[in-house]
Scaffold this motif. Sequence first.
Motif, PDB file in Angstrom:
ATOM      1  N   ASP A  11      -7.015 -23.830 -13.120  1.00  0.00           N
ATOM      2  CA  ASP A  11      -6.099 -24.061 -12.002  1.00  0.00           C
ATOM      3  C   ASP A  11      -6.312 -22.991 -10.939  1.00  0.00           C
ATOM      4  OD1 ASP A  11      -4.056 -24.640 -10.283  1.00  0.00           O
ATOM      5  OD2 ASP A  11      -2.519 -24.872 -11.838  1.00  0.00           O
ATOM      6  N   SER A  12      -7.248 -23.218 -10.026  1.00  0.00           N
ATOM      7  CA  SER A  12      -7.545 -22.234  -8.982  1.00  0.00           C
ATOM      8  C   SER A  12      -6.440 -22.174  -7.933  1.00  0.00           C
ATOM      9  CB  SER A  12      -8.892 -22.565  -8.322  1.00  0.00           C
ATOM     10  OG  SER A  12      -8.870 -23.861  -7.764  1.00  0.00           O
ATOM     11  N   ARG A  13      -5.724 -23.263  -7.728  1.00  0.00           N
ATOM     12  CA  ARG A  13      -4.610 -23.247  -6.758  1.00  0.00           C
ATOM     13  C   ARG A  13      -3.521 -22.288  -7.224  1.00  0.00           C
ATOM     14  NH1 ARG A  13       0.222 -26.008  -6.104  1.00  0.00           N
ATOM     15  NH2 ARG A  13       0.885 -26.282  -3.922  1.00  0.00           N
ATOM     16  N   ARG A  14      -3.209 -22.349  -8.491  1.00  0.00           N
ATOM     17  CA  ARG A  14      -2.207 -21.441  -9.051  1.00  0.00           C
ATOM     18  C   ARG A  14      -2.661 -19.997  -8.936  1.00  0.00           C
ATOM     19  NH1 ARG A  14       0.139 -22.179 -15.203  1.00  0.00           N
ATOM     20  NH2 ARG A  14       0.265 -19.968 -15.742  1.00  0.00           N
ATOM     21  N   LEU A  15      -3.928 -19.747  -9.169  1.00  0.00           N
ATOM     22  CA  LEU A  15      -4.463 -18.394  -9.041  1.00  0.00           C
ATOM     23  C   LEU A  15      -4.360 -17.912  -7.598  1.00  0.00           C
ATOM     24  CD1 LEU A  15      -5.978 -15.907 -10.094  1.00  0.00           C
ATOM     25  CD2 LEU A  15      -8.118 -17.141  -9.660  1.00  0.00           C
ATOM     26  N   ALA A  16      -4.682 -18.776  -6.642  1.00  0.00           N
ATOM     27  CA  ALA A  16      -4.616 -18.391  -5.232  1.00  0.00           C
ATOM     28  C   ALA A  16      -3.187 -18.019  -4.831  1.00  0.00           C
ATOM     29  CB  ALA A  16      -5.140 -19.527  -4.357  1.00  0.00           C
ATOM     30  N   ILE A  17      -2.229 -18.803  -5.286  1.00  0.00           N
ATOM     31  CA  ILE A  17      -0.823 -18.505  -4.980  1.00  0.00           C
ATOM     32  C   ILE A  17      -0.429 -17.167  -5.584  1.00  0.00           C
ATOM     33  CG2 ILE A  17       1.563 -19.209  -5.406  1.00  0.00           C
ATOM     34  CD1 ILE A  17       0.568 -22.122  -5.329  1.00  0.00           C
ATOM     35  N   ALA A  18      -0.816 -16.946  -6.840  1.00  0.00           N
ATOM     36  CA  ALA A  18      -0.458 -15.701  -7.529  1.00  0.00           C
ATOM     37  C   ALA A  18      -1.083 -14.491  -6.846  1.00  0.00           C
ATOM     38  CB  ALA A  18      -0.897 -15.773  -8.992  1.00  0.00           C
ATOM     39  N   LEU A  19      -2.349 -14.616  -6.456  1.00  0.00           N
ATOM     40  CA  LEU A  19      -3.017 -13.509  -5.783  1.00  0.00           C
ATOM     41  C   LEU A  19      -2.359 -13.218  -4.438  1.00  0.00           C
ATOM     42  CD1 LEU A  19      -6.775 -14.306  -6.541  1.00  0.00           C
ATOM     43  CD2 LEU A  19      -5.476 -12.335  -7.371  1.00  0.00           C
ATOM     44  N   GLY A  20      -2.020 -14.261  -3.690  1.00  0.00           N
ATOM     45  CA  GLY A  20      -1.374 -14.067  -2.400  1.00  0.00           C
ATOM     46  C   GLY A  20      -0.041 -13.365  -2.524  1.00  0.00           C
ATOM     47  N   VAL A  21       0.762 -13.787  -3.502  1.00  0.00           N
ATOM     48  CA  VAL A  21       2.078 -13.164  -3.716  1.00  0.00           C
ATOM     49  C   VAL A  21       1.912 -11.719  -4.191  1.00  0.00           C
ATOM     50  CG1 VAL A  21       4.188 -13.237  -5.095  1.00  0.00           C
ATOM     51  CG2 VAL A  21       3.225 -15.354  -4.169  1.00  0.00           C
ATOM     52  N   THR A  22       0.970 -11.499  -5.095  1.00  0.00           N
ATOM     53  CA  THR A  22       0.743 -10.139  -5.610  1.00  0.00           C
ATOM     54  C   THR A  22       0.300  -9.198  -4.500  1.00  0.00           C
ATOM     55  OG1 THR A  22       0.101 -11.043  -7.764  1.00  0.00           O
ATOM     56  CG2 THR A  22      -0.523  -8.771  -7.306  1.00  0.00           C
ATOM     57  N   ILE A  23      -0.601  -9.661  -3.650  1.00  0.00           N
ATOM     58  CA  ILE A  23      -1.055  -8.844  -2.520  1.00  0.00           C
ATOM     59  C   ILE A  23       0.121  -8.510  -1.604  1.00  0.00           C
ATOM     60  CG2 ILE A  23      -2.460  -8.883  -0.422  1.00  0.00           C
ATOM     61  CD1 ILE A  23      -4.460 -10.624  -2.075  1.00  0.00           C
ATOM     62  N   ALA A  24       0.965  -9.511  -1.323  1.00  0.00           N
ATOM     63  CA  ALA A  24       2.131  -9.283  -0.465  1.00  0.00           C
ATOM     64  C   ALA A  24       3.071  -8.249  -1.081  1.00  0.00           C
ATOM     65  CB  ALA A  24       2.867 -10.601  -0.228  1.00  0.00           C
ATOM     66  N   LEU A  25       3.280  -8.328  -2.384  1.00  0.00           N
ATOM     67  CA  LEU A  25       4.144  -7.360  -3.068  1.00  0.00           C
ATOM     68  C   LEU A  25       3.520  -5.968  -3.046  1.00  0.00           C
ATOM     69  CD1 LEU A  25       5.276  -9.519  -6.122  1.00  0.00           C
ATOM     70  CD2 LEU A  25       6.687  -8.789  -4.191  1.00  0.00           C
ATOM     71  N   GLY A  26       2.183  -5.903  -3.182  1.00  0.00           N
ATOM     72  CA  GLY A  26       1.511  -4.611  -3.107  1.00  0.00           C
ATOM     73  C   GLY A  26       1.644  -3.976  -1.738  1.00  0.00           C
ATOM     74  N   VAL A  27       1.493  -4.778  -0.684  1.00  0.00           N
ATOM     75  CA  VAL A  27       1.659  -4.270   0.684  1.00  0.00           C
ATOM     76  C   VAL A  27       3.094  -3.828   0.903  1.00  0.00           C
ATOM     77  CG1 VAL A  27       1.611  -4.918   3.127  1.00  0.00           C
ATOM     78  CG2 VAL A  27      -0.242  -5.641   1.605  1.00  0.00           C
ATOM     79  N   ALA A  28       4.051  -4.597   0.368  1.00  0.00           N
ATOM     80  CA  ALA A  28       5.460  -4.218   0.485  1.00  0.00           C
ATOM     81  C   ALA A  28       5.725  -2.900  -0.233  1.00  0.00           C
ATOM     82  CB  ALA A  28       6.340  -5.327  -0.100  1.00  0.00           C
ATOM     83  N   PHE A  29       5.058  -2.677  -1.367  1.00  0.00           N
ATOM     84  CA  PHE A  29       5.194  -1.410  -2.086  1.00  0.00           C
ATOM     85  C   PHE A  29       4.735  -0.255  -1.203  1.00  0.00           C
ATOM     86  CE2 PHE A  29       3.408   2.041  -4.542  1.00  0.00           C
ATOM     87  CZ  PHE A  29       4.359   2.274  -5.527  1.00  0.00           C
ATOM     88  N   LEU A  30       3.572  -0.394  -0.587  1.00  0.00           N
ATOM     89  CA  LEU A  30       3.031   0.680   0.250  1.00  0.00           C
ATOM     90  C   LEU A  30       3.937   0.936   1.454  1.00  0.00           C
ATOM     91  CD1 LEU A  30      -0.751  -0.297   0.136  1.00  0.00           C
ATOM     92  CD2 LEU A  30       0.350   1.615  -1.039  1.00  0.00           C
ATOM     93  N   ALA A  31       4.456  -0.129   2.064  1.00  0.00           N
ATOM     94  CA  ALA A  31       5.349   0.036   3.207  1.00  0.00           C
ATOM     95  C   ALA A  31       6.642   0.739   2.791  1.00  0.00           C
ATOM     96  CB  ALA A  31       5.662  -1.323   3.826  1.00  0.00           C
ATOM     97  N   THR A  32       7.177   0.364   1.632  1.00  0.00           N
ATOM     98  CA  THR A  32       8.406   0.979   1.147  1.00  0.00           C
ATOM     99  C   THR A  32       8.177   2.439   0.788  1.00  0.00           C
ATOM    100  OG1 THR A  32       9.093  -1.167   0.258  1.00  0.00           O
ATOM    101  CG2 THR A  32      10.293   0.762  -0.521  1.00  0.00           C
ATOM    102  N   GLN A  33       7.018   2.738   0.233  1.00  0.00           N
ATOM    103  CA  GLN A  33       6.690   4.127  -0.066  1.00  0.00           C
ATOM    104  C   GLN A  33       6.615   4.956   1.216  1.00  0.00           C
ATOM    105  OE1 GLN A  33       2.748   5.202  -1.777  1.00  0.00           O
ATOM    106  NE2 GLN A  33       3.933   6.156  -3.426  1.00  0.00           N
ATOM    107  N   GLY A  34       6.097   4.358   2.279  1.00  0.00           N
ATOM    108  CA  GLY A  34       6.072   5.038   3.567  1.00  0.00           C
ATOM    109  C   GLY A  34       7.474   5.324   4.073  1.00  0.00           C
ATOM    110  N   VAL A  35       8.379   4.363   3.881  1.00  0.00           N
ATOM    111  CA  VAL A  35       9.781   4.566   4.270  1.00  0.00           C
ATOM    112  C   VAL A  35      10.397   5.688   3.447  1.00  0.00           C
ATOM    113  CG1 VAL A  35      12.071   3.504   4.315  1.00  0.00           C
ATOM    114  CG2 VAL A  35      10.074   2.185   5.044  1.00  0.00           C
ATOM    115  N   GLU A  36      10.080   5.717   2.163  1.00  0.00           N
ATOM    116  CA  GLU A  36      10.605   6.770   1.287  1.00  0.00           C
ATOM    117  C   GLU A  36      10.148   8.147   1.771  1.00  0.00           C
ATOM    118  OE1 GLU A  36      10.444   8.100  -3.412  1.00  0.00           O
ATOM    119  OE2 GLU A  36       8.739   7.074  -2.478  1.00  0.00           O
ATOM    120  N   TYR A  37       8.884   8.279   2.098  1.00  0.00           N
ATOM    121  CA  TYR A  37       8.364   9.554   2.587  1.00  0.00           C
ATOM    122  C   TYR A  37       9.052   9.959   3.893  1.00  0.00           C
ATOM    123  CZ  TYR A  37       4.457   9.496  -0.753  1.00  0.00           C
ATOM    124  OH  TYR A  37       3.691   9.523  -1.898  1.00  0.00           O
TER     125      TYR A  37
END
Length: 203
Positions: A95-121
């Motif tokens: 199921d490559s469609r499911r993988l694409a969705i999961a990767l997209g969401v994971t990347i978005a969460l990773g970017v949100a982590f970095l942005a939130t860490q910047g806010v913390e600093y």
Amino acid sequence: MSAAVVQVPPAEELPRTGLGARAPGWWGMLLLCITEVSLFAYLLVAWFYLRGVSVAVASEGGHAPALALPAVLTVLLVSSSVVLRWGELGIRRGDSRRLAIALGVTIALGVAFLATQGVEYAREQLMPQTDAYWSAFYTITGIHGAHVLVGVLMLSMNLVRTLLGHFTARRHLAVQNGALYWHAVDLVWLILLVVLYLAPHFA
């Protein structure tokens, strides 16, 4: 007697990499993750040493990091690991469609982590030069943030390859490797959460 004719498959059908968890590439990624976890272990040993011998660590009235943003950071990373695992299980079924969705969401969460860490600093009033604790705090969390960035780039490449149809139920070693790295980075964060954020509140 005539020699037996050996049928050789076309070059494009020959495997270029090993498959599954026993592939050399998977073992290479596992060893890399062990090395990276060891790096953080060394950094935390240095932090414990400084905490034990430096008077400066006990300065600022026992100030410890606020826990609101670290809680958000933890939710983001733990959620990302769950989603990525869901996608990894999907590609195992083709199921490559499911993988694409999961990767997209994971990347978005990773970017949100970095942005939130910047806010913390930006919100934290104490700086690396304040004392030994804060110097170690920014060093360790900053290096971890760099690892998250590397993971985001790695997963982004896998997302592009997924959209191009490179992965199948049988051939998805890069997905396994990217997921292994991401889960290792998330595990390190949970350790940092306990040592750097929670422990100072009970010291």
